[in-house]
Design an enzyme around this catalytic site. Structure first.
Site, PDB file in Angstrom:
ATOM      1  N   GLU A   1     -12.876   3.141   5.330  1.00 41.43           N
ATOM      2  CA  GLU A   1     -12.886   2.653   6.709  1.00 41.43           C
ATOM      3  C   GLU A   1     -14.161   2.935   7.509  1.00 41.43           C
ATOM      4  O   GLU A   1     -14.559   2.103   8.328  1.00 41.43           O
ATOM      5  CB  GLU A   1     -11.693   3.251   7.473  1.00 41.43           C
ATOM      6  CG  GLU A   1     -10.342   2.806   6.949  1.00 41.43           C
ATOM      7  CD  GLU A   1      -9.229   3.691   7.491  1.00 41.43           C
ATOM      8  OE1 GLU A   1      -9.156   4.876   7.102  1.00 41.43           O
ATOM      9  OE2 GLU A   1      -8.455   3.208   8.326  1.00 41.43           O
TER      10      GLU A   1
ATOM     11  N   ARG B   1      -5.140   7.365  17.285  1.00 43.52           N
ATOM     12  CA  ARG B   1      -6.458   7.399  16.646  1.00 43.52           C
ATOM     13  C   ARG B   1      -7.531   6.749  17.520  1.00 43.52           C
ATOM     14  O   ARG B   1      -8.707   7.117  17.455  1.00 43.52           O
ATOM     15  CB  ARG B   1      -6.425   6.766  15.253  1.00 43.52           C
ATOM     16  CG  ARG B   1      -7.586   7.206  14.372  1.00 43.52           C
ATOM     17  CD  ARG B   1      -7.496   6.619  12.969  1.00 43.52           C
ATOM     18  NE  ARG B   1      -6.932   7.514  11.975  1.00 43.52           N
ATOM     19  CZ  ARG B   1      -7.621   8.429  11.288  1.00 43.52           C
ATOM     20  NH1 ARG B   1      -8.918   8.585  11.491  1.00 43.52           N
ATOM     21  NH2 ARG B   1      -7.026   9.180  10.390  1.00 43.52           N
TER      22      ARG B   1
ATOM     23  N   PHE C   1      -6.033  -3.867   3.355  1.00 44.80           N
ATOM     24  CA  PHE C   1      -6.771  -3.599   4.601  1.00 44.80           C
ATOM     25  C   PHE C   1      -5.884  -3.011   5.699  1.00 44.80           C
ATOM     26  O   PHE C   1      -6.199  -3.125   6.880  1.00 44.80           O
ATOM     27  CB  PHE C   1      -7.484  -4.864   5.109  1.00 44.80           C
ATOM     28  CG  PHE C   1      -8.376  -5.498   4.082  1.00 44.80           C
ATOM     29  CD1 PHE C   1      -9.522  -4.848   3.656  1.00 44.80           C
ATOM     30  CD2 PHE C   1      -8.064  -6.729   3.518  1.00 44.80           C
ATOM     31  CE1 PHE C   1     -10.340  -5.408   2.686  1.00 44.80           C
ATOM     32  CE2 PHE C   1      -8.876  -7.301   2.552  1.00 44.80           C
ATOM     33  CZ  PHE C   1     -10.017  -6.646   2.128  1.00 44.80           C
TER      34      PHE C   1
ATOM     35  N   ARG D   1      -7.821  -1.433   8.800  1.00 50.97           N
ATOM     36  CA  ARG D   1      -9.068  -0.692   8.520  1.00 50.97           C
ATOM     37  C   ARG D   1      -9.682  -0.050   9.775  1.00 50.97           C
ATOM     38  O   ARG D   1     -10.196  -0.749  10.661  1.00 50.97           O
ATOM     39  CB  ARG D   1     -10.063  -1.650   7.891  1.00 50.97           C
ATOM     40  CG  ARG D   1     -11.083  -0.981   6.990  1.00 50.97           C
ATOM     41  CD  ARG D   1     -11.881  -2.017   6.254  1.00 50.97           C
ATOM     42  NE  ARG D   1     -12.599  -1.436   5.128  1.00 50.97           N
ATOM     43  CZ  ARG D   1     -13.161  -2.137   4.149  1.00 50.97           C
ATOM     44  NH1 ARG D   1     -13.091  -3.447   4.157  1.00 50.97           N
ATOM     45  NH2 ARG D   1     -13.787  -1.532   3.154  1.00 50.97           N
TER      46      ARG D   1
ATOM     47  N   THR E   1      -3.489  11.635  10.502  1.00 55.90           N
ATOM     48  CA  THR E   1      -3.202  12.511  11.637  1.00 55.90           C
ATOM     49  C   THR E   1      -1.766  13.019  11.569  1.00 55.90           C
ATOM     50  O   THR E   1      -1.433  14.011  12.199  1.00 55.90           O
ATOM     51  CB  THR E   1      -3.466  11.774  12.959  1.00 55.90           C
ATOM     52  OG1 THR E   1      -2.694  10.574  12.967  1.00 55.90           O
ATOM     53  CG2 THR E   1      -4.937  11.431  13.084  1.00 55.90           C
TER      54      THR E   1
ATOM     55  N   GLU F   1       0.520  -1.732   4.714  1.00 57.88           N
ATOM     56  CA  GLU F   1       0.981  -0.342   4.779  1.00 57.88           C
ATOM     57  C   GLU F   1       2.466  -0.297   5.117  1.00 57.88           C
ATOM     58  O   GLU F   1       3.230   0.427   4.495  1.00 57.88           O
ATOM     59  CB  GLU F   1       0.159   0.462   5.802  1.00 57.88           C
ATOM     60  CG  GLU F   1       0.545   1.945   5.785  1.00 57.88           C
ATOM     61  CD  GLU F   1      -0.332   2.854   6.633  1.00 57.88           C
ATOM     62  OE1 GLU F   1      -1.504   2.515   6.896  1.00 57.88           O
ATOM     63  OE2 GLU F   1       0.154   3.921   7.036  1.00 57.88           O
TER      64      GLU F   1
ATOM     65  N   GLN G   1       0.825  -1.200   0.000  1.00 59.50           N
ATOM     66  CA  GLN G   1       0.000   0.000   0.000  1.00 59.50           C
ATOM     67  C   GLN G   1       0.862   1.254   0.000  1.00 59.50           C
ATOM     68  O   GLN G   1       0.350   2.351  -0.106  1.00 59.50           O
ATOM     69  CB  GLN G   1      -0.891   0.034   1.254  1.00 59.50           C
ATOM     70  CG  GLN G   1      -1.986  -1.012   1.271  1.00 59.50           C
ATOM     71  CD  GLN G   1      -2.722  -1.027   2.600  1.00 59.50           C
ATOM     72  OE1 GLN G   1      -2.726  -2.043   3.284  1.00 59.50           O
ATOM     73  NE2 GLN G   1      -3.349   0.086   2.987  1.00 59.50           N
TER      74      GLN G   1
ATOM     75  N   PHE H   1      -7.791   1.771  11.798  1.00 58.49           N
ATOM     76  CA  PHE H   1      -6.522   2.270  12.330  1.00 58.49           C
ATOM     77  C   PHE H   1      -6.641   2.712  13.793  1.00 58.49           C
ATOM     78  O   PHE H   1      -6.275   3.820  14.160  1.00 58.49           O
ATOM     79  CB  PHE H   1      -6.079   3.449  11.442  1.00 58.49           C
ATOM     80  CG  PHE H   1      -4.609   3.736  11.456  1.00 58.49           C
ATOM     81  CD1 PHE H   1      -3.703   2.929  10.786  1.00 58.49           C
ATOM     82  CD2 PHE H   1      -4.110   4.846  12.114  1.00 58.49           C
ATOM     83  CE1 PHE H   1      -2.342   3.229  10.766  1.00 58.49           C
ATOM     84  CE2 PHE H   1      -2.745   5.145  12.115  1.00 58.49           C
ATOM     85  CZ  PHE H   1      -1.869   4.329  11.432  1.00 58.49           C
TER      86      PHE H   1
ATOM     87  N   ALA I   1      -5.873   5.526   5.434  1.00 59.45           N
ATOM     88  CA  ALA I   1      -6.692   6.544   6.091  1.00 59.45           C
ATOM     89  C   ALA I   1      -7.903   6.916   5.220  1.00 59.45           C
ATOM     90  O   ALA I   1      -8.424   8.033   5.327  1.00 59.45           O
ATOM     91  CB  ALA I   1      -5.856   7.783   6.418  1.00 59.45           C
TER      92      ALA I   1
HETATM   93  N1  MTE Z   1     -11.338  -2.552   0.042  1.00 59.09           N
HETATM   94  C1  MTE Z   1     -10.801  -3.636  -0.556  1.00 59.09           C
HETATM   95  N2  MTE Z   1     -11.534  -4.298  -1.465  1.00 59.09           N
HETATM   96  N3  MTE Z   1      -9.551  -4.071  -0.231  1.00 59.09           N
HETATM   97  C2  MTE Z   1      -8.787  -3.436   0.714  1.00 59.09           C
HETATM   98  O1  MTE Z   1      -7.657  -3.846   0.982  1.00 59.09           O
HETATM   99  N4  MTE Z   1      -8.651  -1.581   2.340  1.00 59.09           N
HETATM  100  C3  MTE Z   1      -9.401  -0.664   3.180  1.00 59.09           C
HETATM  101  C4  MTE Z   1     -10.421   0.117   2.358  1.00 59.09           C
HETATM  102  N5  MTE Z   1     -11.182  -0.771   1.526  1.00 59.09           N
HETATM  103  C5  MTE Z   1      -9.341  -2.287   1.362  1.00 59.09           C
HETATM  104  C6  MTE Z   1     -10.631  -1.859   0.967  1.00 59.09           C
HETATM  105  C7  MTE Z   1      -8.573   0.298   3.911  1.00 59.09           C
HETATM  106  S1  MTE Z   1      -7.850  -0.174   5.355  1.00 59.09           S
HETATM  107  C8  MTE Z   1      -8.411   1.584   3.472  1.00 59.09           C
HETATM  108  S2  MTE Z   1      -7.525   2.714   4.375  1.00 59.09           S
HETATM  109  C9  MTE Z   1      -8.981   2.043   2.186  1.00 59.09           C
HETATM  110  O2  MTE Z   1      -9.704   1.023   1.514  1.00 59.09           O
HETATM  111  C10 MTE Z   1      -7.857   2.539   1.294  1.00 59.09           C
HETATM  112  O3  MTE Z   1      -8.306   2.912   0.039  1.00 59.09           O
HETATM  113  P1  MTE Z   1      -8.999   4.333  -0.266  1.00 59.09           P
HETATM  114  O4  MTE Z   1      -8.269   5.354   0.515  1.00 59.09           O
HETATM  115  O5  MTE Z   1      -8.804   4.475  -1.728  1.00 59.09           O
HETATM  116  O6  MTE Z   1     -10.420   4.201   0.144  1.00 59.09           O
HETATM  117  N1  HPA Z   2      -4.366   6.302   9.092  1.00 54.39           N
HETATM  118  C1  HPA Z   2      -3.901   5.277   8.373  1.00 54.39           C
HETATM  119  N2  HPA Z   2      -2.629   5.058   8.140  1.00 54.39           N
HETATM  120  C2  HPA Z   2      -1.754   5.925   8.682  1.00 54.39           C
HETATM  121  C3  HPA Z   2      -2.165   7.015   9.442  1.00 54.39           C
HETATM  122  C4  HPA Z   2      -3.550   7.211   9.665  1.00 54.39           C
HETATM  123  O1  HPA Z   2      -4.001   8.162  10.337  1.00 54.39           O
HETATM  124  N3  HPA Z   2      -1.064   7.671   9.841  1.00 54.39           N
HETATM  125  C5  HPA Z   2      -0.016   6.989   9.329  1.00 54.39           C
HETATM  126  N4  HPA Z   2      -0.431   5.943   8.627  1.00 54.39           N
HETATM  127 MO1  MOS Z   3      -6.179   1.586   5.986  1.00 53.10          MO
HETATM  128  S1  MOS Z   3      -5.900   0.795   7.893  1.00 53.10           S
HETATM  129  O1  MOS Z   3      -5.727   3.175   6.626  1.00 53.10           O
HETATM  130  O2  MOS Z   3      -4.799   0.983   5.241  1.00 53.10           O
END
Ligand code: MTE
Ligand code: HPA
Ligand code: MOS
Length: 773
Positions: free
Chosen positions: A726, A323, A241, A355, A455, A245, A210, A357, A524
């Site tokens: 999330e 968080r 998810f 997800r 954050t 990261e 990620q 966090f 995030a």
């Molecule tokens: N949806 C799918 N299908 N697969 C994933 O790994 N990760 C989640 C969410 N939805 C995820 C998902 C998480 S933890 C985050 S932070 C966001 O997607 C990241 O993508 P976005 O910022 O584009 O929404």
């Molecule tokens: N959310 C998700 N991932 C992160 C963050 C946060 O606030 N800060 C650093 N990595």
């Molecule tokens: Mo989502 S826990 O911020 O990758």
């Protein structure tokens, strides 16, 4: 004009129900994942050798048998690392790639075998002889507190008002403790890194991460080379998810070190058991709370201590535990509040982003306090929620001193109460339970308010790169990564809309550190907020050049140049987009642009605990009804209704998928997903056979998901949309509380059942027995 260009709207603009650009490829198996990339001749395979102690000195690591095993080419230890033996994402230097003197958790990498085949590497890794000298270990929050293991990162305090005094003066006070379990990501595609060496210092690593930029900087750090020598590529992930990261850094580094040392391509892909054992998970928490309230159940004061199992190193535990505090108010106003985080060091794998966090662990504490008040006052918990929502005139300041300006929780909850027919169904549940049968029912309606922005303020920036080729085809690249959430689709929609071309004219390309530098993790939930804006910036730059060109070339005013569906109108003339681009190219117009975006308005001072860490909030609510068998503790979700706020959706069908998936994942966290370590610190739930994620058959029997279509982001986000990844995860709390409601019925709703999470059938049964006894 050609016939297909005579439509007056483009295919796949914003707000359209456009399916995921890779949907067909996903279901037919034609989508390329990292492991599908053709291997160059001579590719080698790496496998990690993991510790089998939770905490021990390594007296001797005998690799003789490993080296002698068939197919083995090399064995890497810390000594083979040319740069620094550390992949700590925060620069704390507390996360070695390979343990040297001691191991600090069961499953910690100590070496890597490089062999001609993956199977050979994997078999050889098992042949190691380690002489350990055991040290005392602390595996969980309680033992860590008792042993005084300390913090892996500085704790945070949030305070407003005089919580201690207000607590003393409150008419009623309840003190309690709640244990909230962790969670494994169980992405379908596990961790993987595939490194291909180049000339000089160069190395290219294909990975499922990620956070390509961080992986790049880490690999450079570990190799002891500048970042410009390292390229990280990510076409897509089979889910992340949060688990990818930071956790991919180690895999990228090992593959890259091996590739450079041996000058051959090297792939590293652990099996599922090792992936689950050796990589971090959601933090489990033990939360001590106290809430003071009046006769009406209106909160006067809250104090909370949030102790988290962080594992052996800091990783992202600082921001995660921060968080948790940021969300410990959920949607409720606390007039006086004092919250402390306790990021505890334990001899377990280092926990990481997942997800929400840390947010879910905060929100669930708020909802537990609401539940406590409701059972104490003998009032429906929904009524207690309403009495405590953020409001106006001073009831709008969070524990971190940000004013809630966009509060729509009351409206969302009121609408869902109506559409889910909550009141009538609640009466029916109470009537059913009054008959005293074995099957009990429960119902709960819970809200969520979730702060959007990293954050770490500097993370809230993004870049994009857009090229229009002279045939009119468009190449789009941005700093975000695709993990199934549909980010690429949404961003292509934004560009299609800006340039008024069909979505399928835009080629979405792999994320690579070569095209957009210094990107943030796709995390995030802000992938489309950030990268969508950056891509829009790039599109608008090119568009402006094209307008200037057209005005000059066709000798007209800029106002007379309009981008219409797949064409450009200049005065009375309509020129197909491709022809127009050809003309621009011949006139030597620059048809490429780098876009950039940074989120405005946000700031955060961790030392004072004050600021505006979040640009805005996303809201939602869920109502769930469950049936519980009080003889076995088994249960099922009969019905769930969700009303969620995504502002003006960029793509409603993708957003719906996100809401459904997040809800189910949140429900899994709180019901069946239980992580279990034995006394020696070995994770025993290391495969789907012992770790139960929800099945299709566990989804609510009736599942209604709707959007608050009237909502739009009051801040100027991309097309006034809101982040969706999330926030809906926490809607799963409605199931948890509905289970609690069903359990409470066996003691006539006099006692808050105080379920710990996950509420496995076993725990539900024990709670039933406890309340009956
Ligand atoms: N949806 C799918 N299908 N697969 C994933 O790994 N990760 C989640 C969410 N939805 C995820 C998902 C998480 S933890 C985050 S932070 C966001 O997607 C990241 O993508 P976005 O910022 O584009 O929404
Ligand atoms: N959310 C998700 N991932 C992160 C963050 C946060 O606030 N800060 C650093 N990595
Ligand atoms: Mo989502 S826990 O911020 O990758």
């Amino acid at each position: 004009m050609r016939a297909d260009q005579s439509r007056d709207t483009i295919k796949g603009g914003v707000s359209k129900d456009l399916r995921h650009d890779s949907a067909i490829k996903h279901v037919t198996g034609r989508a390329d994942y990292c492991d599908d990339i053709p291997e160059p001749i001579g590719t080698l395979h790496a496998y990690l050798g993991l510790s089998t102690r939770a905490h021990a000195m390594i007296r001797d690591l005998d690799l003789t048998a490993v080296r002698a095993a068939p197919g083995v080419v090399d064995v890497l230890t810390a000594r083979d690392i040319p740069g620094v033996n550390d992949v700590s994402p925060t620069g704390r230097d507390d996360e070695p790639i390979f343990a040297t003197e001691k191991v600090e958790f069961w499953g910690q990498p100590m070496f890597a075998v490089i062999a001609e085949t993956r199977d050979a590497a994997r078999r050889a890794a098992k042949l190691v002889q380690v002489d350990y000298e055991d040290l005392p270990h602390a595996l969980d929050v309680k033992t860590a507190q008792e042993a005084g293991t300390g913090y892996v990162t500085p704790p945070l305090t949030l305070k407003r008002g005089a919580a201690v005094d207000a607590m003393e003066q409150a008419r009623h006070r309840i003190k309690g403790q709640m244990a909230v379990g962790g969670q494994d990501h169980l992405y379908l595609e596990g961790h993987i890194a595939f490194a291909i060496p180049g000339e000089d210092d160069d190395v290219v690593v294909h990975s499922s991460t990620q956070h390509p930029s961080e992986a790049q900087h880490m690999v450079a750090h570990v190799l002891g080379v500048p970042s410009n020598a390292v390229t990280i590529n990510v076409r897509r992930m089979g889910g992340g998810f949060g688990g990818k990261e930071t956790q991919m850094n180690l895999f990228c580094a090992v593959a890259a070190v091996a590739a450079k040392k041996l000058n051959r391509a090297v792939k590293l892909r652990p099996d599922r058991d090792d992936d689950m054992t050796a990589t971090g998970k959601r933090h489990d928490f033990v939360i001590d709370y106290e809430v003071g309230f009046d006769d009406d159940g209106v909160i006067q004061a809250v104090t909370g201590d949030f102790a988290a199992r962080c594992g052996f190193s800091s990783d992202l535990s600082g921001p995660v535990t921060d968080r948790a505090l940021f969300h410990a108010d959920n949607a409720y106003y606390y007039p006086n509040v004092l919250l402390n985080s306790h990021p505890l060091k334990t001899n377990t794998v280092s926990n990481t982003a997942f997800r929400g966090f840390g947010g879910p662990q905060g929100v669930i504490a708020a909802e537990r306090m609401i539940e406590e008040i409701a059972y104490h006052r003998g009032v429906d918990s929904l009524e207690i929620r309403k009495r405590n929502f953020y409001g106006e005139n001073g009831r709008d300041v969070t524990p971190y001193h940000q004013t809630v300006e966009d509060n729509i929780a009351p409206r969302i909850v009121a609408e869902l109460e109506h559409t889910a027919d909550y009141q009538a169904r609640r009466r029916a549940v109470l009537d059913w339970n009054a008959k005293g049968g074995i099957i009990r029912k429960g119902i709960a309606l819970t809200p969520v308010k979730f702060g959007i922005s990293f954050t770490a303020t500097w993370y809230n920036q993004a870049g994009a790169l857009l090229h229009i080729y002279s045939d009119g085809s468009i190449h789009l690249n941005h700093g975000g990564t695709e993990m199934g959430q549909g980010l690429n689709t949404k961003i292509a929609q934004v560009v299609a809309d800006a340039l008024q071309v069909d979505f399928d004219k835009i080629k979405i390309t792999k994320t690579t550190t070569e095209k957009v530098p210094n990107t943030s993790a796709t995390a995030a939930s802000s992938g489309s907020d950030l990268n969508g804006m950056a891509a829009l910036d790039a599109a608008m730059q090119i568009k402006q050049r094209l307008i200037d060109f057209a005005a000059q070339h066709w000798k007209t005013d800029a106002e007379n140049v309009r981008f219409v569906a797949n064409a450009v109108q200049i005065g009375d003339e309509t020129i197909p987009f491709a022809d127009f681009i050809r003309a621009a190219y011949l006139a030597r117009i620059h048809l490429s642009a780098a876009g950039f975006y940074k989120t405005p308005k946000i700031h955060w001072n961790r030392d004072t605990g004050k600021g505006r860490p979040f640009y805005y909030y996303a809201y939602g609510a869920a109502c769930s009804e469950v049936s519980v068998d009080t003889l076995t503790g088994e249960y099922r979700v009969e019905r769930t209704d969700i009303l969620h706020d995504v502002g003006r959706s960029l793509n409603p069908i993708l957003d719906k998928g996100q809401v459904e998936g997040a809800f189910i994942q949140g429900m899994g966290w709180l019901t069946t997903e239980e992580l279990w370590w034995d006394k020696q610190g070995q994770l025993r739930t290391h495969a789907p056979s012992t770790y139960k994620i929800p099945l299709a058959s566990d989804r609510p029997r009736e599942f209604n998901v709707a959007f608050a279509t009237w909502s739009e982001n009051r801040e100027n986000t991309i097309k006034r949309s809101k982040a969706v990844g999330e926030p809906p995860f926490m809607l799963g709390i409605s199931v948890f509380e509905a289970l609690s409601h069903a359990v409470a019925s066996v003691a006539n709703y006099k006692t808050c059942p105080r379920l710990d999470a996950p509420a496995t059938p076993e725990r539900v049964l024990m709670a039933v027995e406890r309340l009956r006894g």
